[in-house]
Write an enzyme that holds these catalytic residues in place. Structure first.
Site, PDB file in Angstrom:
ATOM      1  CG  ASP A  13      29.095  81.370 -19.234  1.00 24.62           C
ATOM      2  OD1 ASP A  13      28.474  82.115 -20.004  1.00 24.62           O
ATOM      3  OD2 ASP A  13      28.604  80.356 -18.703  1.00 24.62           O
ATOM      4  NE  ARG A  92      31.186  72.952 -10.648  1.00 22.95           N
ATOM      5  CZ  ARG A  92      31.410  72.554 -11.905  1.00 22.95           C
ATOM      6  NH1 ARG A  92      32.415  71.750 -12.176  1.00 22.95           N
ATOM      7  NH2 ARG A  92      30.648  72.958 -12.889  1.00 22.95           N
ATOM      8  CG  ASP A 121      28.124  73.642 -10.070  1.00 23.14           C
ATOM      9  OD1 ASP A 121      28.218  72.710  -9.253  1.00 23.14           O
ATOM     10  OD2 ASP A 121      27.830  73.477 -11.261  1.00 23.14           O
ATOM     11  CB  SER A 173      23.946  74.086 -19.771  1.00 24.61           C
ATOM     12  OG  SER A 173      24.885  74.045 -18.721  1.00 24.61           O
TER      13      SER A 173
HETATM   14  N1  ARG Z   1      22.551  69.670 -11.201  1.00 24.11           N
HETATM   15  C1  ARG Z   1      23.901  69.215 -11.082  1.00 24.11           C
HETATM   16  C2  ARG Z   1      24.480  69.679  -9.764  1.00 24.11           C
HETATM   17  O1  ARG Z   1      23.994  70.602  -9.186  1.00 24.11           O
HETATM   18  C3  ARG Z   1      24.771  69.613 -12.244  1.00 24.11           C
HETATM   19  C4  ARG Z   1      24.980  71.086 -12.435  1.00 24.11           C
HETATM   20  C5  ARG Z   1      25.751  71.483 -13.689  1.00 24.11           C
HETATM   21  N2  ARG Z   1      25.059  71.049 -14.873  1.00 24.11           N
HETATM   22  C6  ARG Z   1      25.269  71.494 -16.114  1.00 24.11           C
HETATM   23  N3  ARG Z   1      24.607  70.919 -17.067  1.00 24.11           N
HETATM   24  N4  ARG Z   1      26.060  72.495 -16.376  1.00 24.11           N
HETATM   25  O2  ARG Z   1      25.435  69.107  -9.315  1.00 24.11           O
END
Ligand code: ARG
Length: 389
Positions: A13, A92, A121, A173
């Site tokens: 990405d 984040r 995120d 992912s």
């Molecule tokens: N659901 C989790 C959150 O919102 C992780 C998000 C990212 N997950 C990923 N497999 N890219 O904090």
């Protein structure tokens, strides 16, 4: 030229995003934040350069991540919906902080990230940026570009000579850092199906874990973990060490159906061996040294704190205020907890502290008992008064 700071991971990405921004007339500065993910940073850097980034920053933020993000969450016992230790969510606001720092240094007015339009995120990064550097404009290419599938991105990459590693092709992912791994997509999108073995990235399958349990002791000072088996570790090393021991015993897996901030329910699998061990140990030590009312009240605060992290409100006054409360509760959270790691489980088998509120003379059922049994009569009389009336 308009300068944009892109949160870059080296993945598909954000690699594609470098070129996409360049085509739209931006000078792209890539910012790679090291929060403990397993990645080849030199390779990622070379790749960004090749695609056309004018400058690449690699920020080693591991220590800051542990001390300023992970440990406060641990002291708060923050676990989202009882299952998620918030590894992704905690990283984040730190990534946003690094972006804001680089933007300031580079005198850039734009920042960008590779989050999708339906995840948490994007919210965490943008709300954090808004609080730290409200003057910056954020662009989220994945919310606007025409590349709406992975295949479309791959075609774009091919057409523009962007290297794509076939080796790291995973049906999932993944998001990884020191505190844990988040795994979604692919077959996991069917919440009724058990996660296949290959979904798990760092932990041993509990069935295949050693038949002999491992016993470890974790020592805390004022709520912060400091030692393993009596040996002092620096914060990052302590987590890496527990990650290793825990992973070998299949500790820290969870399969979760969670409520996202953006309103949908999603299925995600997590691996967080060190977080699992430390949270178990920390809460147990609190059980030993905090009085009942404080311990119970703190459980409510933990719930709020976990939401605050999940919802992207790290840079809020609520967080600052809760931290000062939480820190005031940690003064006596000093001592050691003994744990048994065995085929995926992490159980407490012992705890001690010089601030222990456990008094054997009061708790014992032996002849050493000093508890005033007679006094219980009056206590029950008054306590039960409303219900007799
Ligand atoms: N659901 C989790 C959150 O919102 C992780 C998000 C990212 N997950 C990923 N497999 N890219 O904090």
């Amino acid at each position: 030229m308009k300068k944009i700071i892109l949160a870059y991971s080296g993945g598909l990405d954000t690699s594609v995003a470098i070129r996409w921004f360049k085509d739209r007339g931006y000078d792209v500065v890539a910012c790679l934040v090291d929060v403990g993910q397993k990645a080849d940073f030199a390779k990622a850097k070379a790749k960004a350069k090749k695609i056309g980034a004018s400058r690449i920053y690699v920020a080693d933020a591991k220590e800051e991540f542990v001390e300023d993000f992970i440990f406060p969450a641990l002291k708060a016992n923050a676990v989202y919906e009882s299952k998620y230790f918030l590894a992704t969510a905690l990283s984040r606001p730190l990534i946003a902080k690094k972006l804001a720092e680089v933007a300031k240094k580079e005198k850039a007015k734009y920042v960008a990230h590779g989050c999708t339009g339906k995840g948490n995120d994007q919210v965490r990064i943008e709300v954090s940026l808004g609080a730290l550097a409200p003057g910056l404009s954020v662009i989220a290419p994945l919310r606007e570009w025409e590349l709406t599938s992975r295949n479309a991105e791959m075609r774009y990459a091919k057409a523009h000579n962007i290297p794509v590693e076939a080796t790291r092709k995973s049906p999932y992912s993944l998001d990884e850092n020191l505190w844990g791994v988040s795994i979604e997509c692919g077959v996991l999108e069917n919440p009724a199906a058990e996660p296949p073995k290959n979904a798990y990235q760092i932990t041993k399958d509990p069935q295949q874990a050693p038949a002999k349990p491992a016993y470890i002791r974790v020592g805390f000072e004022k709520g912060v973990p400091k030692t393993i088996n009596g040996k002092a570790y620096k914060p990052v090393d302590l987590i890496l060490q527990l990650q290793k021991i825990g992973a070998a015993h299949g500790v820290g897996r969870s399969d979760m159906l969670e409520n996202r901030l953006v309103g949908i329910k999603s299925r995600e699998v997590y691996e967080a061996p060190a977080a699992s061990i430390l949270h178990t140990a920390h809460k147990e030590l609190e059980a030993l040294v905090l009085d009942r009312e404080l311990f119970h009240f703190k459980e409510m605060v933990a719930l709020k704190y976990s939401e605050l992290i999940y919802y992207g409100l790290w840079y809020s006054q609520l967080k600052v205020s809760l931290d000062s409360f939480i820190d005031s509760t940690q003064k006596k959270v000093t001592g050691e907890v003994r744990l048994k790691l065995y085929k995926g489980s992490c159980t407490v088998v012992g705890r001690k502290s010089k601030f222990s509120l456990y008094k054997e003379a009061l708790a014992t059922y032996s002849e050493k008992d000093t508890f005033d049994h007679k006094a219980a009569e009056g206590f029950i009389k008054i306590w039960g008064l409303p219900y007799r009336k």
